[in-house]
Design an enzyme around this catalytic site. Structure first.
Site, PDB file in Angstrom:
ATOM      1  N   HIS A 185      45.635 -23.923 -18.632  1.00 62.90           N
ATOM      2  CA  HIS A 185      46.525 -22.828 -19.041  1.00 62.90           C
ATOM      3  C   HIS A 185      45.874 -21.489 -18.670  1.00 62.90           C
ATOM      4  CE1 HIS A 185      49.485 -20.562 -21.039  1.00 62.90           C
ATOM      5  NE2 HIS A 185      49.436 -21.070 -22.252  1.00 62.90           N
ATOM      6  N   HIS A 188      50.164 -16.286 -19.810  1.00 65.62           N
ATOM      7  CA  HIS A 188      50.676 -15.782 -21.088  1.00 65.62           C
ATOM      8  C   HIS A 188      49.686 -14.974 -21.916  1.00 65.62           C
ATOM      9  CE1 HIS A 188      53.687 -19.397 -20.862  1.00 65.62           C
ATOM     10  NE2 HIS A 188      53.859 -18.497 -19.910  1.00 65.62           N
ATOM     11  N   TYR A 190      46.425 -15.311 -22.365  1.00 64.00           N
ATOM     12  CA  TYR A 190      45.274 -15.981 -22.969  1.00 64.00           C
ATOM     13  C   TYR A 190      44.034 -15.784 -22.095  1.00 64.00           C
ATOM     14  CZ  TYR A 190      48.905 -17.713 -26.037  1.00 64.00           C
ATOM     15  OH  TYR A 190      49.949 -17.778 -26.924  1.00 64.00           O
TER      16      TYR A 190
END
Length: 387
Positions: A185, A188, A190
């Site tokens: 990931h 977004h 992060y």
């Protein structure tokens, strides 16, 4: 990528060979935080939840899963950095495999989008920067109250390889738990996105400044995980044009293309492709930096098309897709796979409903992030075929 001119007749229900995995359709369960992993341990209800949404040859991506004890910023999200967590995940993965489906574990480090209450010893969250997320965004604490995000601690250059190693070990743990692969990931707002975006990354070392430097952290993680698992078990998610948690960039399309250039180069160097690249389509709140000549039709579609054409591998799109938009996206060759979130929450049999073009259950936002193992989690009704 596939030549869009050769994809006529493809639908969401056309089979797809994603590297070593043979998928029976292209409707993917998107990774979604659900806060049901009490004390960071996957629970029996999670096995039921993922099993409900599994189909033979279907593909699922787990909710964001912590690769270390520093990486969480939400209550009751699962980890994959202890033996106990690995053992608990095995039951979930086994339930998915029993249905004939394939599942990747999403590795998720939130970085500065955390709070001292989630950190070991009450320490500060880590990030590429020491600047906190603005008060426009708040963090929910375990007791349900909200607070501002605290000032993070800027990672020292010598600490970064330790974070890379945490991702590598977490990826190995995911395979031990039975997962078929991992999704890194990098989107977004992060941790990895905090290095990628120039609206956040204010470093002056080898991880800041130029596009090449800002991409370095992500590429080091991908290289380490690929070396551990093999490329066909590794995927990457990016969101160059999404501004969650103040994650803005002065040139989203340039950033996306820079990441893709490096992923393509990595694939060429190792002679093998990653499982897929997962891209979140931009929202209208973000101003894209496409030249006027490039604005051929809808800006969001053009943005995604540009990245799709640049990436040499399987391309997954996500972000507000309906059945119709998903069908159009696959038919036009603008994506190989489409991931669905909220509609999959309220429709465990979403693939069947899409095939029949049947009505969908409405989702209840108020139960998205509660800890109840049934309500709003495993109690959404399946389609009554007879009716």
């Amino acid at each position: 990528m596939a030549d869009p001119s050769s994809t006529g007749g493809l639908t969401l229900f056309s089979p797809y060979k994603m590297g070593k995995f043979n998928l029976s359709h292209r409707v993917v369960l998107a990774p979604m935080t659900r806060n049901r992993a009490l004390n960071e341990l996957p629970q029996p209800a999670m096995a039921e939840y993922y099993s409900q949404r599994s189909t033979p040859g279907g593909f699922l991506i787990s909710e964001g899963t912590s690769p270390s004890d520093q990486s969480s910023g939400f209550a009751h999200v699962p980890g994959i950095y202890t033996d106990e967590q690995v053992e608990a995940w095995k039951k979930v993965v086994d339930a998915v495999h029993a249905k004939g489906a394939i599942i990747f574990c999403q590795l998720w480090h939130v970085g500065r989008a955390s709070h001292q209450v989630f950190q070991p010893g009450g320490g500060s969250p880590i990030s590429s920067t020491s600047n906190p997320i603005s008060k426009k965004w708040q963090v929910q604490l375990p007791d349900g109250s909200y607070d501002a995000h605290p000032e993070p601690r800027r990672l020292e250059t010598h600490e970064i390889p330790l974070i890379v190693e945490q991702y590598r070990q977490a990826a190995l743990n995911a395979i031990r738990a039975g997962f078929d692969g991992v999704e890194i990931h990098s989107a977004h707002g992060y941790l990895i996105d905090q290095f990628l975006k120039d609206g956040i990354n204010d470093r002056t070392d080898e991880y800041g400044g130029s596009l090449a430097n800002r991409c370095k952290f992500l590429i080091q993680i991908v290289e380490a995980v690929v070396e551990a698992l093999g490329a066909d078990r590794v995927a990457v998610r990016i969101s160059p044009a999404i501004d969650f948690y103040d994650a803005t960039d002065s040139d989203p399309i340039g950033l996306g293309l820079a990441v893709i250039e490096r992923l393509n180069k990595l694939q060429h160097n190792i002679g093998s492709k990653l499982a897929y690249l997962h891209v979140t389509q931009p929202r209208l709140t973000t101003i894209l930096t496409l030249a006027p000549a490039e604005l051929d039709g809808d800006r969001e579609a053009q943005f995604m098309r540009t990245l799709r054409e640049a990436y040499e591998g399987a391309f997954m799109a996500s972000g507000g897709f309906t059945r119709e938009l998903g069908m159009e996206t696959v038919s036009s060759g603008e994506a190989d796979l489409v991931s669905y979130g909220r509609d999959f929450i309220s429709n465990p049999d979403l693939v069947l409903r899409f095939k029949l073009n049947a009505p969908l259950n409405k989702y209840n936002r108020e139960t998205f992030y509660t800890h109840d193992p049934v309500v709003g989690y495993t109690d959404y009704p399946f389609l009554n075929i007879e009716s």
